[in-house]
Design an enzyme around this catalytic site. Structure first.
Site, PDB file in Angstrom:
ATOM      1  N   ASP A   1      -4.257   0.109   8.048  1.00 47.13           N
ATOM      2  CA  ASP A   1      -3.033   0.919   8.028  1.00 47.13           C
ATOM      3  C   ASP A   1      -3.057   1.900   9.203  1.00 47.13           C
ATOM      4  OD1 ASP A   1      -0.786   2.399   7.020  1.00 47.13           O
ATOM      5  OD2 ASP A   1      -2.153   3.772   5.988  1.00 47.13           O
TER       6      ASP A   1
ATOM      7  N   HIS B   1       0.798  -1.239   0.000  1.00 45.24           N
ATOM      8  CA  HIS B   1       0.000   0.000   0.000  1.00 45.24           C
ATOM      9  C   HIS B   1       0.826   1.283   0.000  1.00 45.24           C
ATOM     10  CE1 HIS B   1       0.353   0.038   4.489  1.00 45.24           C
ATOM     11  NE2 HIS B   1       0.216   1.334   4.341  1.00 45.24           N
TER      12      HIS B   1
ATOM     13  N   GLU C   1       3.455   5.526  -3.011  1.00 46.93           N
ATOM     14  CA  GLU C   1       3.619   6.802  -2.317  1.00 46.93           C
ATOM     15  C   GLU C   1       5.062   7.034  -1.881  1.00 46.93           C
ATOM     16  OE1 GLU C   1       0.270   7.661   0.187  1.00 46.93           O
ATOM     17  OE2 GLU C   1       1.583   8.611   1.656  1.00 46.93           O
ATOM     18  N   ASP C   2       5.717   5.974  -1.414  1.00 47.15           N
ATOM     19  CA  ASP C   2       7.003   6.165  -0.720  1.00 47.15           C
ATOM     20  C   ASP C   2       8.230   5.611  -1.423  1.00 47.15           C
ATOM     21  OD1 ASP C   2       5.581   7.358   1.297  1.00 47.15           O
ATOM     22  OD2 ASP C   2       5.427   5.544   2.514  1.00 47.15           O
TER      23      ASP C   2
ATOM     24  N   ASP D   1     -24.471   0.924  32.468  1.00 45.30           N
ATOM     25  CA  ASP D   1     -24.294  -0.297  31.675  1.00 45.30           C
ATOM     26  C   ASP D   1     -22.876  -0.439  31.141  1.00 45.30           C
ATOM     27  OD1 ASP D   1     -24.520   1.865  30.169  1.00 45.30           O
ATOM     28  OD2 ASP D   1     -25.893   1.026  28.693  1.00 45.30           O
TER      29      ASP D   1
END
Ligand code: MN
Length: 480
Positions: free
Chosen positions: A135, A68, A72-73, A255
């Site tokens: 992520d 993922h 981007e990196d 509760d």
């Protein structure tokens, strides 16, 4: 990596091979990257993917989670990744890849544009949001090496957008953790105070819960009805919100501890309900049947509140194993069936119904230029709380919490909204800013030649109403 590989036993050998290939590729692509903590970057990818393996998602989603951050990196470009993994996985990766931040003047525009871009991908393939939340979950678990300012910024976005989104999708397990991790950073003193008190209460009530469990077991023979009982404390942030909402100290929140009775069939859920009804005292009006009328995220359970012999109050839920799995992992669990039964393609059926709200929301926000307004509306929309009100002919209209008669008018039809002059709520004339509540019967009055004014934006919370009002105002030449 060992842990991840062990959790893949539900996949086919081909699926496992795909995940392994993605792992090799990600390790290579990120080989020089480290996290803020100094840990090799691949540890983040493995952890996020392991989160998703718990939901038993398909191999493509897991591979995409490992990959993922590649676009981007790292220096890898889309074309190379497509050649290696095909368009489906690349679509998922692109869905979670942020836009180039240098093209934005300010952070709010950047945030809004990144969310818009991601949500458009989510509507096409809901697996995108699962990757993004998995992520974020790992990032939240490992925030400590970042600056205080960064921690707060990320925690804030998590608490106001990711956690509500997880809630909206019904992934309560993740929502609870995201909320509590953000809560600890944003409100440390409240967090610590509630945590200490909750630990003490769990400790002092464990005997009470065990006793109730024993009583239930003695009334419901497990040989006739198979079931198991789980007890759960509410998450810390949930308790905090309740204290705020009810303006009560921790000691008066009742509760906090609850029981879940999990059985095999719907029939057995109602049988257990009947036995509990006959043998225990219940808080008046505490029964809600979410099996017959599921929440719009498909959540199902019977809810009731038991008063024990020593007057303790125990919130109890009765549900099947399937419902339980869906209650923890929500729609994600549902997609799995869809993905499997349609040969790898996410399509059709209930998952479309589930994302209808998102499609409608994005449709309504199409012309919204103001980034802050977009983010605010998204926050409102993700906070799942809805109310149900009625037309005079008893048609149910769903509205967000805080909605007014004007929101109601727009929910019926934009023409009715645009010519709104007033409304009766439960037979009485109501103010334009009166907030509706579940069960209200609303009758709207309209007049020709009446038109929206910019003040109407102050009286509306729903995106249908707000986008129509803005559309009208823009048409009249305003800048909205
Ligand atoms: Mn990441």
């Amino acid at each position: 990596m060992k842990l991840l590989m062990e959790s893949l036993s539900y996949l086919s050998p081909d699926g496992v091979a795909l995940v392994e290939k993605a792992y090799q590729y990600a390790s290579w692509a990120h080989s020089f990257d480290v996290r803020a903590s100094g840990a090799p970057y691949i540890t983040h990818l493995i952890a996020a993917t392991t989160n998703l393996a718990e939901l038993k998602v398909d191999a493509q989603t897991l591979a995409a989670t490992l990959l993922h951050d590649v676009l981007e990196d790292t220096l890898v470009v889309e074309k190379e990744l497509t050649e290696e993994f095909g368009p489906e996985i690349v679509f998922l990766v692109k869905g979670v890849t942020k836009l180039n931040k240098y093209q934005f003047d300010d952070t709010i525009t950047e945030q809004a544009e990144n969310w818009k871009k991601m949500l458009l991908a989510v509507v096409k393939d809901p697996r995108v949001i699962l990757i993004k939340i998995a992520d974020r979950l790992h990032n939240m678990r490992t925030l400590e090496s970042l600056s205080r300012q960064k921690q707060e910024k990320i925690a804030n976005e998590t608490l106001t957008l990711y956690a509500p989104f997880a809630h909206r999708l019904g992934i309560y397990k993740w929502r609870n953790e995201l909320e509590d991790l953000s809560f600890a950073i944003l409100y440390p003193s409240q967090y610590n105070e509630i945590k200490a008190k909750l630990d003490a209460r769990v400790e002092s009530n464990s005997a009470l819960l065990t006793e109730l469990e024993e009583q239930i077991k003695s009334k419901i023979p497990q040989t006739e009805i198979p079931y198991r009982i789980l007890s759960r404390p509410k998450n810390l942030y949930g308790i905090y919100k309740k204290m705020e909402r009810q303006q009560k100290p921790f000691e008066q929140i009742e509760d906090i501890l609850g029981l879940r009775i999990i059985t095999d069939t719907v029939e057995h859920c109602y049988m257990i309900l009947g036995i509990i009804n006959a043998n225990f005292k219940l808080v008046e009006n505490s029964f809600t049947d979410y099996i017959n009328v599921p929440k719009s995220n498909l959540y199902q359970s019977l809810h009731l509140t038991i008063i024990t012999s020593n007057n303790a109050i125990i919130e109890t839920q009765i549900r099947t194993e399937d419902m339980h799995h869906r209650a923890e992992y929500g729609i994600a669990a549902h997609w799995r069936y869809k993905i499997q039964s349609s040969g790898g393609k996410v399509k059709g059926g209930s998952n479309e119904d589930n994302l209808d709200w998102l499609k409608q929301f994005l449709e309504g926000q199409k012309d919204v230029k103001d980034s802050q307004e977009f983010i605010n509306m998204l926050k409102t929309e993700c906070v799942f709380t809805q109310i149900f009100v009625f037309t005079p002919l008893k048609k149910v209209i769903k509205l967000p919490l805080g909605a007014t008669a004007l929101d109601f008018a727009y929910a019926i039809h934009s023409d009715i909204g645009d010519s709104f002059v007033g409304a009766k709520v439960n037979g009485k004339m109501a103010n334009i800013n009166t907030k509706l509540k579940t069960g209200d019967i609303v009758e709207v009055f309209t007049r020709k030649n009446v038109h929206p004014t910019k003040h109407w934006l102050e009286y509306t919370v729903s995106y249908q109403a707000r986008s129509h009002i803005r559309k009208y105002l823009r048409m009249k030449g305003g800048d909205f």
